[in-house]
Design a protein around this motif. Structure first.
Motif, PDB file in Angstrom:
ATOM      1  N   ALA A 148       0.808  -1.225   0.000  1.00 30.87           N
ATOM      2  CA  ALA A 148       0.000   0.000   0.000  1.00 30.87           C
ATOM      3  C   ALA A 148       0.844   1.278   0.000  1.00 30.87           C
ATOM      4  CB  ALA A 148      -0.980  -0.015   1.171  1.00 30.87           C
ATOM      5  N   PRO A 149       1.763   1.465   0.958  1.00 29.77           N
ATOM      6  CA  PRO A 149       2.523   2.718   0.933  1.00 29.77           C
ATOM      7  C   PRO A 149       3.454   2.825  -0.261  1.00 29.77           C
ATOM      8  CG  PRO A 149       3.366   1.240   2.636  1.00 29.77           C
ATOM      9  CD  PRO A 149       2.090   0.639   2.130  1.00 29.77           C
ATOM     10  N   ILE A 150       3.959   1.693  -0.721  1.00 30.02           N
ATOM     11  CA  ILE A 150       4.869   1.714  -1.871  1.00 30.02           C
ATOM     12  C   ILE A 150       4.130   2.148  -3.127  1.00 30.02           C
ATOM     13  CG2 ILE A 150       6.266   0.258  -3.385  1.00 30.02           C
ATOM     14  CD1 ILE A 150       6.867  -1.448  -0.830  1.00 30.02           C
ATOM     15  N   LEU A 151       2.959   1.580  -3.348  1.00 35.80           N
ATOM     16  CA  LEU A 151       2.185   1.934  -4.535  1.00 35.80           C
ATOM     17  C   LEU A 151       1.714   3.379  -4.471  1.00 35.80           C
ATOM     18  CD1 LEU A 151       0.196  -1.388  -4.925  1.00 35.80           C
ATOM     19  CD2 LEU A 151       1.976  -0.533  -6.463  1.00 35.80           C
ATOM     20  N   ALA A 152       1.402   3.847  -3.263  1.00 39.00           N
ATOM     21  CA  ALA A 152       1.015   5.254  -3.119  1.00 39.00           C
ATOM     22  C   ALA A 152       2.174   6.172  -3.491  1.00 39.00           C
ATOM     23  CB  ALA A 152       0.547   5.521  -1.692  1.00 39.00           C
ATOM     24  N   ASP A 153       3.369   5.850  -3.004  1.00 38.13           N
ATOM     25  CA  ASP A 153       4.547   6.664  -3.331  1.00 38.13           C
ATOM     26  C   ASP A 153       4.852   6.608  -4.824  1.00 38.13           C
ATOM     27  OD1 ASP A 153       4.867   7.399  -0.704  1.00 38.13           O
ATOM     28  OD2 ASP A 153       6.473   5.962  -0.286  1.00 38.13           O
ATOM     29  N   ALA A 154       4.710   5.407  -5.411  1.00 40.35           N
ATOM     30  CA  ALA A 154       5.042   5.238  -6.822  1.00 40.35           C
ATOM     31  C   ALA A 154       4.108   6.032  -7.724  1.00 40.35           C
ATOM     32  CB  ALA A 154       5.000   3.762  -7.196  1.00 40.35           C
ATOM     33  N   SER A 155       2.895   6.289  -7.242  1.00 38.06           N
ATOM     34  CA  SER A 155       1.909   7.029  -8.026  1.00 38.06           C
ATOM     35  C   SER A 155       1.941   8.527  -7.757  1.00 38.06           C
ATOM     36  CB  SER A 155       0.498   6.502  -7.712  1.00 38.06           C
ATOM     37  OG  SER A 155       0.396   5.123  -7.990  1.00 38.06           O
ATOM     38  N   ALA A 156       2.710   8.948  -6.783  1.00 39.22           N
ATOM     39  CA  ALA A 156       2.703  10.346  -6.357  1.00 39.22           C
ATOM     40  C   ALA A 156       3.483  11.228  -7.339  1.00 39.22           C
ATOM     41  CB  ALA A 156       3.291  10.463  -4.951  1.00 39.22           C
TER      42      ALA A 156
END
Length: 203
Positions: A148-156
């Motif tokens: 979850a946090p990784i995908l959020a960062d990757a999309s930011a």
């Protein structure tokens, strides 16, 4: 980094997650580093904008069927030589913005190289859809990482901006395909040019 590692020849590995031959290159550079023969800087970027500059709206392996047929046969041979799994993806090429973003996040955090190899195995060995959050979450969970946090960062926006900048740098340095390698400022294109790049870096 140890002093011994700092003395190793240094190579840049430029790759797009959708690139078939970058799957082979990722396995080869992983082996190089494991054997202590080189220090490899992983540089994710996007081929789509580069292809567009060449007037292509799709992978050349789709645009030119004879070339594509050869590539899949060749990839099967190369995978067999390296004992890599191969399952032709149900969609090719897959959109690679999110997976390249995850690679950038991981390279910052220290697990990016493991992710890159796992991502390629998933895409080309298991037909996992690495264009989607669900597909990438599966890869990340297999690495014991919280998606979850990784995908959020990757999309930011910051990661998206870095990916655009990396693609722009690739264009400026003359990259036209993947995998590409740099030894210093000298470009080498294609999986079969890795050893040549390494010799150049050692010179």
């Amino acid at each position: 980094m140890t002093s011994a590692q700092a003395q190793l020849p240094r190579i840049e590995f430029w790759f797009d997650p959708a690139s078939t031959y970058s799957y082979i290159a990722a396995a080869d550079v992983t082996r190089l580093e494991a054997e202590g023969r080189a220090r490899v800087d992983y540089r994710p970027f996007l081929l789509g904008p580069i292809f567009a500059r060449q007037g292509w709206a799709d992978s050349p392996f789709n645009l030119y069927p004879a070339k594509g047929d050869y590539m899949w046969r060749d990839l099967a041979r190369l995978c067999a030589e390296r004992q890599l799994p191969l399952q032709r993806p149900s969609r090719f090429p897959r959109h690679s913005v999110l997976s390249a973003g995850v690679a950038l996040v991981g390279l910052d955090a220290g697990w990016g190289k493991r992710f890159v190899m796992a991502m390629y195995r998933a895409n080309f060995g298991e037909d996992v859809d690495i264009a989607t959050a669900d597909g990438l979450a599966r890869v990340l969970r297999d690495l014991d990482l919280d998606p979850a946090p990784i995908l959020a960062d990757a999309s930011a926006p910051p990661i998206r901006a870095r990916l655009r900048a990396a693609t722009g740098e690739a264009v400026a340095r003359g990259v036209f395909g993947a995998p590409s390698f740099f030894a210093g400022d000298t470009l080498f294109w294609g999986t079969d040019r890795l050893d040549t790049a390494l010799r150049h870096a050692q010179a």
